[in-house]
Design an enzyme around this catalytic site. Structure first.
Site, PDB file in Angstrom:
ATOM      1  N   CYS A  76      -1.737  47.818  53.331  1.00 52.40           N
ATOM      2  CA  CYS A  76      -0.884  46.644  53.556  1.00 52.40           C
ATOM      3  C   CYS A  76      -0.594  46.491  55.042  1.00 52.40           C
ATOM      4  O   CYS A  76      -0.108  47.433  55.674  1.00 52.40           O
ATOM      5  CB  CYS A  76       0.425  46.820  52.786  1.00 52.40           C
ATOM      6  SG  CYS A  76       1.579  45.477  53.067  1.00 52.40           S
ATOM      7  N   CYS A  82       7.800  46.970  56.836  1.00 51.39           N
ATOM      8  CA  CYS A  82       8.476  46.640  55.577  1.00 51.39           C
ATOM      9  C   CYS A  82       9.153  47.892  55.034  1.00 51.39           C
ATOM     10  O   CYS A  82       8.588  48.986  55.085  1.00 51.39           O
ATOM     11  CB  CYS A  82       7.425  46.124  54.596  1.00 51.39           C
ATOM     12  SG  CYS A  82       8.023  45.912  52.921  1.00 51.39           S
ATOM     13  N   CYS A  85       7.640  50.463  51.257  1.00 47.17           N
ATOM     14  CA  CYS A  85       6.717  51.593  51.062  1.00 47.17           C
ATOM     15  C   CYS A  85       6.877  52.624  52.175  1.00 47.17           C
ATOM     16  O   CYS A  85       7.169  52.281  53.319  1.00 47.17           O
ATOM     17  CB  CYS A  85       5.268  51.099  51.047  1.00 47.17           C
ATOM     18  SG  CYS A  85       4.855  50.155  49.570  1.00 47.17           S
ATOM     19  N   CYS A 164       1.550  41.728  48.716  1.00 48.55           N
ATOM     20  CA  CYS A 164       2.243  42.978  48.391  1.00 48.55           C
ATOM     21  C   CYS A 164       1.326  43.756  47.456  1.00 48.55           C
ATOM     22  O   CYS A 164       1.335  43.526  46.243  1.00 48.55           O
ATOM     23  CB  CYS A 164       3.597  42.685  47.731  1.00 48.55           C
ATOM     24  SG  CYS A 164       4.445  44.197  47.223  1.00 48.55           S
ATOM     25  N   GLN A 277      11.216  48.851  32.686  1.00 47.87           N
ATOM     26  CA  GLN A 277      10.601  49.872  33.551  1.00 47.87           C
ATOM     27  C   GLN A 277       9.512  49.199  34.388  1.00 47.87           C
ATOM     28  O   GLN A 277       8.733  48.404  33.871  1.00 47.87           O
ATOM     29  CB  GLN A 277      10.009  51.008  32.711  1.00 47.87           C
ATOM     30  CG  GLN A 277      11.016  51.727  31.821  1.00 47.87           C
ATOM     31  CD  GLN A 277      11.892  52.725  32.581  1.00 47.87           C
ATOM     32  OE1 GLN A 277      11.770  52.910  33.776  1.00 47.87           O
ATOM     33  NE2 GLN A 277      12.812  53.363  31.865  1.00 47.87           N
ATOM     34  N   GLU A 327      24.185  50.707  25.115  1.00 47.90           N
ATOM     35  CA  GLU A 327      23.760  49.959  26.298  1.00 47.90           C
ATOM     36  C   GLU A 327      24.950  49.158  26.817  1.00 47.90           C
ATOM     37  O   GLU A 327      25.613  48.456  26.044  1.00 47.90           O
ATOM     38  CB  GLU A 327      22.575  49.046  25.924  1.00 47.90           C
ATOM     39  CG  GLU A 327      22.263  47.932  26.897  1.00 47.90           C
ATOM     40  CD  GLU A 327      22.003  48.391  28.335  1.00 47.90           C
ATOM     41  OE1 GLU A 327      21.314  49.409  28.529  1.00 47.90           O
ATOM     42  OE2 GLU A 327      22.507  47.720  29.264  1.00 47.90           O
ATOM     43  N   ASP A 375      19.084  57.778  29.975  1.00 48.32           N
ATOM     44  CA  ASP A 375      18.249  57.204  31.029  1.00 48.32           C
ATOM     45  C   ASP A 375      19.138  56.305  31.891  1.00 48.32           C
ATOM     46  O   ASP A 375      19.024  55.080  31.858  1.00 48.32           O
ATOM     47  CB  ASP A 375      17.117  56.400  30.360  1.00 48.32           C
ATOM     48  CG  ASP A 375      16.203  55.731  31.374  1.00 48.32           C
ATOM     49  OD1 ASP A 375      16.198  56.144  32.547  1.00 48.32           O
ATOM     50  OD2 ASP A 375      15.487  54.778  30.983  1.00 48.32           O
ATOM     51  N   CYS A 401      16.052  58.190  37.550  1.00 44.25           N
ATOM     52  CA  CYS A 401      15.359  57.525  38.658  1.00 44.25           C
ATOM     53  C   CYS A 401      15.987  57.951  39.988  1.00 44.25           C
ATOM     54  O   CYS A 401      15.729  57.323  41.013  1.00 44.25           O
ATOM     55  CB  CYS A 401      15.406  56.007  38.501  1.00 44.25           C
ATOM     56  SG  CYS A 401      17.075  55.362  38.398  1.00 44.25           S
TER      57      CYS A 401
HETATM   58  C1  LIG Z   1      17.344  52.820  33.940  1.00 52.61           C
HETATM   59  S1  LIG Z   1      17.812  51.604  32.784  1.00 52.61           S
HETATM   60  C2  LIG Z   1      17.101  52.256  31.328  1.00 52.61           C
HETATM   61  C3  LIG Z   1      16.934  51.311  30.169  1.00 52.61           C
HETATM   62  C4  LIG Z   1      16.041  51.794  29.039  1.00 52.61           C
HETATM   63  N1  LIG Z   1      16.253  53.179  28.707  1.00 52.61           N
HETATM   64  C5  LIG Z   1      14.580  51.539  29.355  1.00 52.61           C
HETATM   65  O1  LIG Z   1      13.812  52.507  29.430  1.00 52.61           O
HETATM   66  O2  LIG Z   1      14.187  50.367  29.487  1.00 52.61           O
HETATM   67  C6  LIG Z   1      19.522  51.887  32.643  1.00 52.61           C
HETATM   68  C7  LIG Z   1      20.252  51.014  31.642  1.00 52.61           C
HETATM   69  O3  LIG Z   1      21.616  51.437  31.608  1.00 52.61           O
HETATM   70  C8  LIG Z   1      22.455  50.295  31.482  1.00 52.61           C
HETATM   71  N2  LIG Z   1      23.767  50.729  31.999  1.00 52.61           N
HETATM   72  C9  LIG Z   1      24.222  50.766  33.272  1.00 52.61           C
HETATM   73  N3  LIG Z   1      25.434  51.331  33.323  1.00 52.61           N
HETATM   74  C10 LIG Z   1      25.759  51.677  32.038  1.00 52.61           C
HETATM   75  C11 LIG Z   1      26.873  52.325  31.441  1.00 52.61           C
HETATM   76  N4  LIG Z   1      27.914  52.740  32.163  1.00 52.61           N
HETATM   77  N5  LIG Z   1      26.849  52.531  30.121  1.00 52.61           N
HETATM   78  C12 LIG Z   1      25.795  52.141  29.369  1.00 52.61           C
HETATM   79  N6  LIG Z   1      24.719  51.519  29.868  1.00 52.61           N
HETATM   80  C13 LIG Z   1      24.701  51.289  31.192  1.00 52.61           C
HETATM   81  C14 LIG Z   1      21.752  49.225  32.275  1.00 52.61           C
HETATM   82  O4  LIG Z   1      22.146  47.951  31.831  1.00 52.61           O
HETATM   83  C15 LIG Z   1      20.275  49.534  31.952  1.00 52.61           C
HETATM   84  O5  LIG Z   1      19.859  48.827  30.819  1.00 52.61           O
END
Ligand SMILES: C[S@@+](CC[C@H](N)C(=O)[O-])C[C@H]1O[C@@H](n2cnc3c(N)ncnc32)[C@H](O)[C@@H]1O
Length: 444
Positions: A76, A82, A85, A164, A277, A327, A375, A401
């Site tokens: 790139c 930028c 990356c 990109c 994701q 969620e 997650d 992450c």
């Molecule tokens: C990294 S994403 C993972 C979503 C899902 N596991 C996936 O693989 O697509 C994190 C998720 O946590 C939700 N989130 C953020 N803060 C939160 C909280 N305090 N309690 C519950 N969910 C939350 C976000 O809306 C988002 O959907």
């Protein structure tokens, strides 16, 4: 009288002997370790110190004097300017090795040598370019024109891009038409700071236009026409928080995504604003990890925290007796409920609630899952960790992450009777400094 001229910057000749985190190379300067960005092991460079710490010096790269044979030409042209990356100057196997190794060192430094021997082989990305299914392009009106790009690292200064290469081809193709359209679209003069594009697994492109003022009826019409001509299946307007999202015109409601689990395709819908994701190939590898663990939750109750629209909930539900999915973003929890219902699955229960509160409530209700997955977003799950440990699942799979919040939260869980079975890095974001990882914990 003007200011006296600034003294010339002092530069140092540094030989880079190893790759560190975030695309930096390591060398020596004044008896300390020097970190120089955008360098490769084997480079000899001129660098200037920008931050002198007790044990290390952070430098700015001034010039590569002798390039390492490991180097490659970054694909790139905006690389280095930028902020997106950090690693394009190294071939993928080298950058991935460096990223995984620095993850390993970091985890060991925080959790102790006890985790040594618990690292599984890191999971690379099947694609090093063209993998990213969503982009958030910044828009600024500069010198009489709309510029589209990303911010320079650590700043809000726009770096204009013509392409990109890490983005999915369907998104890259839209950059030129988008920029051409914005030149004559009045909100681009300071009222349209960002355009998000996402491609779903049916190949449809979705757009979100962030607007700081409501568009006029004529602007709406022009935006609709642009989306039609650029092949954007559905567009939404957003004025601040994602709760303000509204469709620009009637159209398809939800993006469609697919994961493969239990020998079948599981399709699920996500409305714009919901989390997806970013790298489908690596996401599938994460889903494979979840399904390989099925013996730990087959026929039992499972908990999925931070569940989004059900990316991991649905694979879990193939084997679990019951899955409670939590969620915090209510539209995503509604999507999750609908996705389970479309499969005819009544053993999936979606709860729209912050994770920590939901886990405490589940504890009071007597819910005792055998398996839990979490997650969380980058901030991690510090408030949910203790109540989760109180529910006492035999195993916890933590998908992260953000390595710093992962190790912080693992520390909390280790202090509550869990131990690390294995831990693994996964390269969700090749070329960038970001890193996904997974850790399986077992209750002692
Ligand atoms: C990294 S994403 C993972 C979503 C899902 N596991 C996936 O693989 O697509 C994190 C998720 O946590 C939700 N989130 C953020 N803060 C939160 C909280 N305090 N309690 C519950 N969910 C939350 C976000 O809306 C988002 O959907």
């Amino acid at each position: 009288m003007g200011d006296p001229p600034a003294p010339p910057e002092r530069t140092h000749r540094i030989r880079i002997f190893a790759a560190a985190d975030r695309g930096m190379g390591m060398g020596h300067l004044g008896g300390k370790v020097a970190f120089v960005p955008l360098t490769a092991p084997g480079d000899t460079v001129l660098a200037a110190a920008v931050r002198d710490k007790r044990r290390h010096v952070v430098c700015r790269l001034v010039e590569v004097i002798e390039p390492s044979p490991l180097r490659r030409e970054p694909p790139c042209p905006a690389f280095g300017r930028c902020g997106g990356c950090h690693w394009q100057h190294l071939p993928y196997p080298e950058q991935w090795r460096a990223k995984a190794e620095s993850f390993r060192k970091f985890v060991r430094s925080r959790l102790g040598d006890g985790v040594e021997g618990r690292f599984r082989d890191p999971l690379p990305s099947p694609r090093e370019f063209g993998y990213r299914n969503r982009v958030g392009w910044k828009v600024r009106w500069i010198e009489g024109g709309a510029r589209v790009g990303y911010f320079a690292q650590g700043t809000h200064r726009l770096v204009e891009i013509d392409d990109c290469p890490i983005a999915h081809p369907a998104l890259r193709e839209r950059l030129g038409p988008l920029r051409a359209f914005l030149q004559a679209f009045p909100p681009a003069r300071g009222h349209l700071p960002q355009v998000d594009l996402q491609v779903d697994d049916e190949g449809r492109v979705w757009g979100v236009f962030h607007l700081l003022r409501p568009p006029t009826p004529e602007e709406r019409t022009r935006l609709r026409e642009f989306c039609r001509s650029a092949g954007i299946a559905a567009a939404h307007l957003q004025a601040g928080r994602k709760e303000t999202l509204e469709p620009l015109a009637p159209g398809p409601e939800a993006m469609r995504f697919r994961v493969r689990a239990g020998g079948r395709d599981l399709w699920y819908g996500v409305r714009p604003g919901g989390f997806v994701q970013a790298n489908p190939g690596v996401n599938q590898a994460l889903v494979d990890e979840v399904t390989e663990l099925a013996p730990l939750y087959r026929g039992a109750d499972a908990l999925d925290l931070y569940a989004g629209a059900g990316n991991f909930t649905l694979p879990l539900a193939l084997a679990a007796r019951r899955v409670v999915a939590v969620e915090g973003y209510p539209p995503a929890a509604q999507d999750l409920a609908r996705n389970a219902l479309e499969l005819g699955w009544t053993h999936v229960e979606a709860r729209a609630e912050p994770a920590a509160r939901a886990v405490e409530r589940l504890g009071r209700e007597g819910f005792r899952p055998r398996f839990a997955l979490l997650d969380p977003p980058r901030e991690g799950a510090a408030d949910a960790a203790a109540p989760l440990a109180d529910l006492g699942p035999d195993h916890i799979l933590y998908v992260s992450c953000s390595p710093p919040t992962l190790v912080r939260d693992l520390g909390l869980l280790l202090g509550r009777g869990y131990r690390v079975e294995w831990i693994r890095a996964a390269d969700m974001f090749p070329q960038t400094a970001h890193l996904e990882s997974l850790a399986l914990l077992r209750r002692l």
